[in-house]
Design a protein around this motif. Structure first.
Motif, mmCIF file in Angstrom:
data_model
loop_
_atom_site.group_PDB
_atom_site.id
_atom_site.type_symbol
_atom_site.label_atom_id
_atom_site.label_comp_id
_atom_site.label_asym_id
_atom_site.label_seq_id
_atom_site.Cartn_x
_atom_site.Cartn_y
_atom_site.Cartn_z
ATOM 1 N N ALA A 205 66.234 28.974 67.628
ATOM 2 C CA ALA A 205 67.580 28.441 67.853
ATOM 3 C C ALA A 205 68.509 28.923 66.768
ATOM 4 C CB ALA A 205 67.537 26.913 67.847
ATOM 5 N N GLY A 206 69.698 29.351 67.192
ATOM 6 C CA GLY A 206 70.719 29.725 66.232
ATOM 7 C C GLY A 206 70.506 31.087 65.605
ATOM 8 N N TRP B 247 69.486 20.401 64.914
ATOM 9 C CA TRP B 247 69.204 21.834 64.784
ATOM 10 C C TRP B 247 68.368 22.328 65.967
ATOM 11 C CZ3 TRP B 247 71.410 25.739 62.989
ATOM 12 C CH2 TRP B 247 70.743 26.963 62.850
ATOM 13 N N GLY B 248 67.452 21.496 66.437
ATOM 14 C CA GLY B 248 66.692 21.884 67.624
ATOM 15 C C GLY B 248 67.579 22.082 68.833
ATOM 16 N N ALA B 249 68.638 21.256 68.946
ATOM 17 C CA ALA B 249 69.561 21.390 70.074
ATOM 18 C C ALA B 249 70.348 22.687 70.020
ATOM 19 C CB ALA B 249 70.514 20.198 70.112
ATOM 20 N N CYS B 250 70.357 23.346 68.871
ATOM 21 C CA CYS B 250 71.098 24.596 68.748
ATOM 22 C C CYS B 250 70.390 25.758 69.418
ATOM 23 C CB CYS B 250 71.367 24.898 67.274
ATOM 24 S SG CYS B 250 72.531 23.725 66.538
ATOM 25 N N PHE B 251 69.264 25.483 70.076
ATOM 26 C CA PHE B 251 68.667 26.501 70.944
ATOM 27 C C PHE B 251 69.667 26.941 72.021
ATOM 28 C CE2 PHE B 251 68.353 23.189 73.994
ATOM 29 C CZ PHE B 251 68.170 23.789 75.232
ATOM 30 N N TYR B 252 70.665 26.087 72.286
ATOM 31 C CA TYR B 252 71.674 26.450 73.281
ATOM 32 C C TYR B 252 72.414 27.734 72.889
ATOM 33 C CZ TYR B 252 71.303 22.086 75.967
ATOM 34 O OH TYR B 252 70.860 21.051 76.762
ATOM 35 N N ASP B 253 72.474 28.060 71.599
ATOM 36 C CA ASP B 253 73.112 29.332 71.248
ATOM 37 C C ASP B 253 72.272 30.511 71.721
ATOM 38 O OD1 ASP B 253 75.371 30.679 69.894
ATOM 39 O OD2 ASP B 253 73.752 31.543 68.698
#
Length: 318
Positions: free
Chosen positions: A27-28, A214-220
């Protein structure tokens, strides 16, 4: 109000987070394309929902709001707040909303009643939006941006299409989230712990919260796959865990993300898109990925929810 997602209504998407994107990497992670735009670090804009001042945790609602604005000022960014009208009162909320406007932050509409929209009675939802607008429209920070409660935009095509038409008719744009989170659930668990033991440490909860975000930033990674580059994101937060907001913004800076103003994110090109998928809603990137059709494995539905975090928090004793 807890931002619970609606039941899945028989959909079979409670699987891995986005199994079809497993090959995208961490992620990210920055894009590796040749164009300068592709190499640009992802941006993150803070958007805050609900504005429930009664939901105090270790501080009053007023103190919590002052802490949010102070943290945003310290990091030199302008946020967007999405206000649910049912929480607004003359004594506390209206001066607070004036402070948001006067400090250059945007205020958008989150409906008056904060009810889940299944697709039924879109005209009723539009009336509810208009009721909330009456509380907000006099402030200089007000913008005609609407965020659906629970990110639910309708389960049937007719209701979804009618709602989109009504929003356009009344001059509203969809205030999409690109990075969805379940911060409200972490807050609920922390409140329960503090109610049982007011002296309990919040350190482990902060660690879990930051890891969750930070795990939710896999959306990037999803954005990179869809567009070929990172984008300017809007993250879904609630007017709650401000104890950790400064840590959150510092984390993004330390990991190479750009902190940006909310108006800049909403003005970027992905936010003009209207994904064609049912049920409609969730993260904009979730919807675009599902509509794209290239990735095969169904996405879990809803994209984010407390049900996914409960076993992890149970295992951690939180």
């Amino acid at each position: 109000m807890d931002d619970h997602r609606a039941p899945a209504h028989g959909l079979r998407h409670r699987r891995s987070r986005l199994a079809g994107f497993a090959a995208l990497g961490l992620a990210g992670a920055p894009a590796t394309h040749g164009a300068a735009r592709s190499r640009r670090a992802p941006g993150i804009a803070i958007t805050i929902d609900d504005f429930d001042l009664s939901n105090a945790m270790l501080m009053s609602g007023q103190d919590r709001d002052a802490a949010i604005r102070a943290t945003l000022k310290r990091h030199k960014i302008k946020a967007a707040g999405f206000v649910a009208g049912k929480y607004i009162d003359d004594r506390l909320s209206l001066p607070m909303l004036s402070a948001w406007s006067n400090h250059g932050h945007m205020l958008g509409n989150h409906s008056f009643s904060h009810r889940y929209f299944s697709g039924e009675n879109p005209d009723g939802l539009m009336a509810d939006i208009a009721r909330c607008e009456q509380l907000l429209s006099s402030g200089p920070g007000f913008r005609k941006l609407f965020r659906f409660p629970g990110l639910a935009e309708g389960n049937d095509a007719a209701g979804c299409d009618r709602m989109r038409a009504l929003l356009k008719q009344h001059g509203y744009a969809n205030a999409y989230v690109t990075i969805d989170t379940s911060d409200w659930y972490i807050d609920n668990r922390l409140k329960a712990r503090l109610k049982a033991d007011p002296r309990a440490s919040v350190v482990a909860y902060k660690r879990f919260y930051l890891d969750h975000i930070w795990g939710a930033c896999f959306y990037d990674g999803v954005a990179q796959s869809l567009f070929g580059h990172s984008i300017d994101h809007t993250i879904l937060l609630h007017h709650r865990l401000t104890l950790f907001l400064d840590d959150l913004l510092a984390m993004f800076r330390a990991r190479g993300w750009r902190l940006i103003d909310a108006h800049a994110a909403f003005a970027s090109s992905p936010f003009a898109l209207e994904p064609d998928t049912l049920p409609a809603g969730q993260s904009l990137l979730w919807s675009l990925a599902r509509a794209d059709g290239r990735f095969g494995t169904p996405l879990r539905y809803p994209g984010e929810d407390g049900d996914y975090e409960a076993p992890k928090m149970d295992a951690a004793g939180l």
